[in-house]
Design an enzyme around this catalytic site. Structure first.
Site, PDB file in Angstrom:
ATOM      1  N   TYR A 196      15.933  30.632   4.805  1.00  0.00           N
ATOM      2  CA  TYR A 196      14.824  31.313   5.486  1.00  0.00           C
ATOM      3  C   TYR A 196      15.065  31.367   6.990  1.00  0.00           C
ATOM      4  O   TYR A 196      15.532  30.388   7.584  1.00  0.00           O
ATOM      5  CB  TYR A 196      13.522  30.539   5.264  1.00  0.00           C
ATOM      6  CG  TYR A 196      12.937  30.645   3.870  1.00  0.00           C
ATOM      7  CD1 TYR A 196      12.670  31.874   3.295  1.00  0.00           C
ATOM      8  CD2 TYR A 196      12.624  29.494   3.164  1.00  0.00           C
ATOM      9  CE1 TYR A 196      12.107  31.957   2.028  1.00  0.00           C
ATOM     10  CE2 TYR A 196      12.053  29.561   1.906  1.00  0.00           C
ATOM     11  CZ  TYR A 196      11.803  30.802   1.343  1.00  0.00           C
ATOM     12  OH  TYR A 196      11.237  30.882   0.101  1.00  0.00           O
ATOM     13  N   ARG A 202      -9.815   0.759  15.344  1.00  0.00           N
ATOM     14  CA  ARG A 202      -9.750   1.408  14.045  1.00  0.00           C
ATOM     15  C   ARG A 202     -10.867   0.743  13.247  1.00  0.00           C
ATOM     16  O   ARG A 202     -12.001   0.750  13.690  1.00  0.00           O
ATOM     17  CB  ARG A 202      -8.352   1.114  13.455  1.00  0.00           C
ATOM     18  CG  ARG A 202      -7.685   2.296  12.862  1.00  0.00           C
ATOM     19  CD  ARG A 202      -6.221   2.081  12.549  1.00  0.00           C
ATOM     20  NE  ARG A 202      -5.884   0.883  11.806  1.00  0.00           N
ATOM     21  CZ  ARG A 202      -4.694   0.690  11.227  1.00  0.00           C
ATOM     22  NH1 ARG A 202      -3.762   1.617  11.313  1.00  0.00           N
ATOM     23  NH2 ARG A 202      -4.418  -0.413  10.572  1.00  0.00           N
ATOM     24  N   MET A 228      10.735  24.611   0.517  1.00  0.00           N
ATOM     25  CA  MET A 228       9.748  23.765  -0.153  1.00  0.00           C
ATOM     26  C   MET A 228      10.400  22.921  -1.245  1.00  0.00           C
ATOM     27  O   MET A 228      10.103  21.725  -1.371  1.00  0.00           O
ATOM     28  CB  MET A 228       8.637  24.637  -0.763  1.00  0.00           C
ATOM     29  CG  MET A 228       7.459  23.852  -1.296  1.00  0.00           C
ATOM     30  SD  MET A 228       6.202  24.905  -2.027  1.00  0.00           S
ATOM     31  CE  MET A 228       5.578  25.788  -0.626  1.00  0.00           C
ATOM     32  N   LYS A 276       0.844  -1.202   0.000  1.00  0.00           N
ATOM     33  CA  LYS A 276       0.000   0.000   0.000  1.00  0.00           C
ATOM     34  C   LYS A 276       0.881   1.254   0.000  1.00  0.00           C
ATOM     35  O   LYS A 276       2.087   1.173   0.273  1.00  0.00           O
ATOM     36  CB  LYS A 276      -0.919  -0.007   1.225  1.00  0.00           C
ATOM     37  CG  LYS A 276      -0.186   0.078   2.551  1.00  0.00           C
ATOM     38  CD  LYS A 276      -1.153   0.127   3.719  1.00  0.00           C
ATOM     39  CE  LYS A 276      -0.355   0.253   5.015  1.00  0.00           C
ATOM     40  NZ  LYS A 276      -1.162   0.666   6.148  1.00  0.00           N
TER      41      LYS A 276
END
Ligand SMILES: Cc1ncc(COP(=O)(O)O)c(C=O)c1O
Length: 377
Positions: free
Chosen positions: A270, A133, A318, A37
């Protein structure tokens, strides 16, 4: 068009080794299901699925019907189990593509009845044993059994998932879940629902407790050569389990796009979180948190250049990341940088990156840019 900024190299020999390791633990009649998955935990759904089957996986599991359809279209022949919930048109699609879906609630059975007319593909039932779950609560089993029988829904398997088996060295809770699972199977059988393939074991259970195997084990993280946790490793030793050496399959790489020297006192990135205390040669990499290279790696994670460690300096952006290559003087534009994996004698492990980000190795590999190419080496 191939995405060039980063790519994933997969070790075929590592994948085969890991699958053989788990296969060896099982008796010939027990099935090995590899969980592929979420893009095969970030490794690449179709390439991994094809090789996993070649390597000895008897079954595969995906999370949703769409992933299962991709595998069917890729020519995968082994049974495919859909672990997550399926809705509306997904249910009909699953039936067309011969995917084993999971039924985990009375609502789920009703949705199945509404959407699936040819009831010839067997289903698996998910049973609640303590993870809370997906799964039928014990008091729902009678209604479930009645519906399954009345509508001739072919049941093949039933399973459950352990809540904390990899989180602790105290496996009392997991043992209790296993007992609840056995009781639920007995209840189903007494209600006339035959369960040919009960299964509960994830990687940690497969490593630690043969009594969790039943008729199939579902190995996810171990397929990719990663341990579920340190606790699993410690438990394996304490319990005297046979030693296993898993081999990581993934190497994630990029290239240096630019190099510049930052004078003493100048800042990088940054927020100006890194300030040069020596003339600092930095390599600029075209990957960032949008690609799964986590912002939490800022100023902490290592990369590998020419088999040497080069630390991230400043904040991961990013789409760009800066690394310190001052001590790797022959590093130049175009050189390969290993973000995750090995280069020479050095390694950046998924566990080390996970520690930088306060998360688990599962999340690190699963979040690697799905659009980056996956190549076998
Ligand atoms: C139902 C189920 N079975 C098996 C697995 C595989 O677990 P692991 O990766 O720890 O082997 C998962 C993973 O999330 C799961 O949800």
């Amino acid at each position: 068009m191939e995405y060039q900024n980063c790519w994933v190299e997969l070790s075929k020999s590592a994948l085969y080794h890991n699958i053989a390791t788990f296969r060896q633990q099982l008796s010939p009649n027990q099935r090995l299901l590899c969980v592929v998955k979420s893009n095969a935990y970030g490794h690449g759904l179709v390439p991994v699925a094809k090789e996993a089957v070649e390597a000895g996986a008897n079954w595969l599991a995906v999370f949703n019907v769409e992933e299962g359809v991709l595998l069917g279209n890729a020519g995968i022949q082994v049974p495919i189990l859909v672990l997550g919930p399926s809705y509306g048109t997904q249910l009909a699609l699953a039936s067309t593509h011969q995917l084993r879906i999971t039924l985990a609630s009375i609502d789920g059975i009703e949705a199945y009845l509404d959407n699936v007319t040819a009831r010839d593909v067997p289903v698996h039932l998910k049973l609640e044993t303590g993870t809370h779950r997906q799964g039928f609560m014990p008091d729902e089993l009678k209604t479930a059994a009645q519906l399954l029988q009345r509508h001739r829904i072919p049941v093949e398997g039933a399973y459950s998932h352990y809540a904390d088996i990899e989180d602790t060295t105290d496996h009392t809770f997991a043992a209790g879940q296993r007992e609840k699972f056995e009781r639920a199977i007995d209840t189903l059988v007494s209600l006339g629902v035959n369960v040919a393939i009960p299964h509960t074991a994830c990687t940690a259970a497969a490593i630690l407790f043969p009594n969790t195997y039943f008729q199939m084990v579902r190995v996810g993280i171990g397929t990719y050569g990663l341990w579920p946790s340190k606790e699993t490793n410690v438990s394996a030793q304490t319990l005297g389990r046979p030693e296993i050496a898993l081999k990581p399959v993934m190497n994630w790489k990029t290239r240096i796009a630019q190099i510049k020297t930052v004078p003493v006192g100048e800042f990088v990135g940054y927020g100006r979180t890194f300030r040069a205390t020596r003339p600092t040669r930095i390599g600029i990499l075209p990957v960032g948190y949008a690609d799964g290279y986590r912002r939490a790696f800022s100023n902490t994670a290592n990369t590998l250049v020419h088999g040497m460690r080069a630390r991230v300096v400043g904040r991961v952006c990013m789409n760009l990341t800066m690394i310190d290559v001052t001590d790797i003087p022959d590093a130049k534009v175009g050189d390969v940088v290993t973000l995750l994996g090995t280069d020479g004698d050095e390694a950046v492990t998924a566990e080390a990156l996970a520690a930088c980000a306060g998360t688990i190795n599962y999340e690190i590999v699963t979040c690697v840019a799905p659009y980056a190419s996956r190549k076998w080496v």
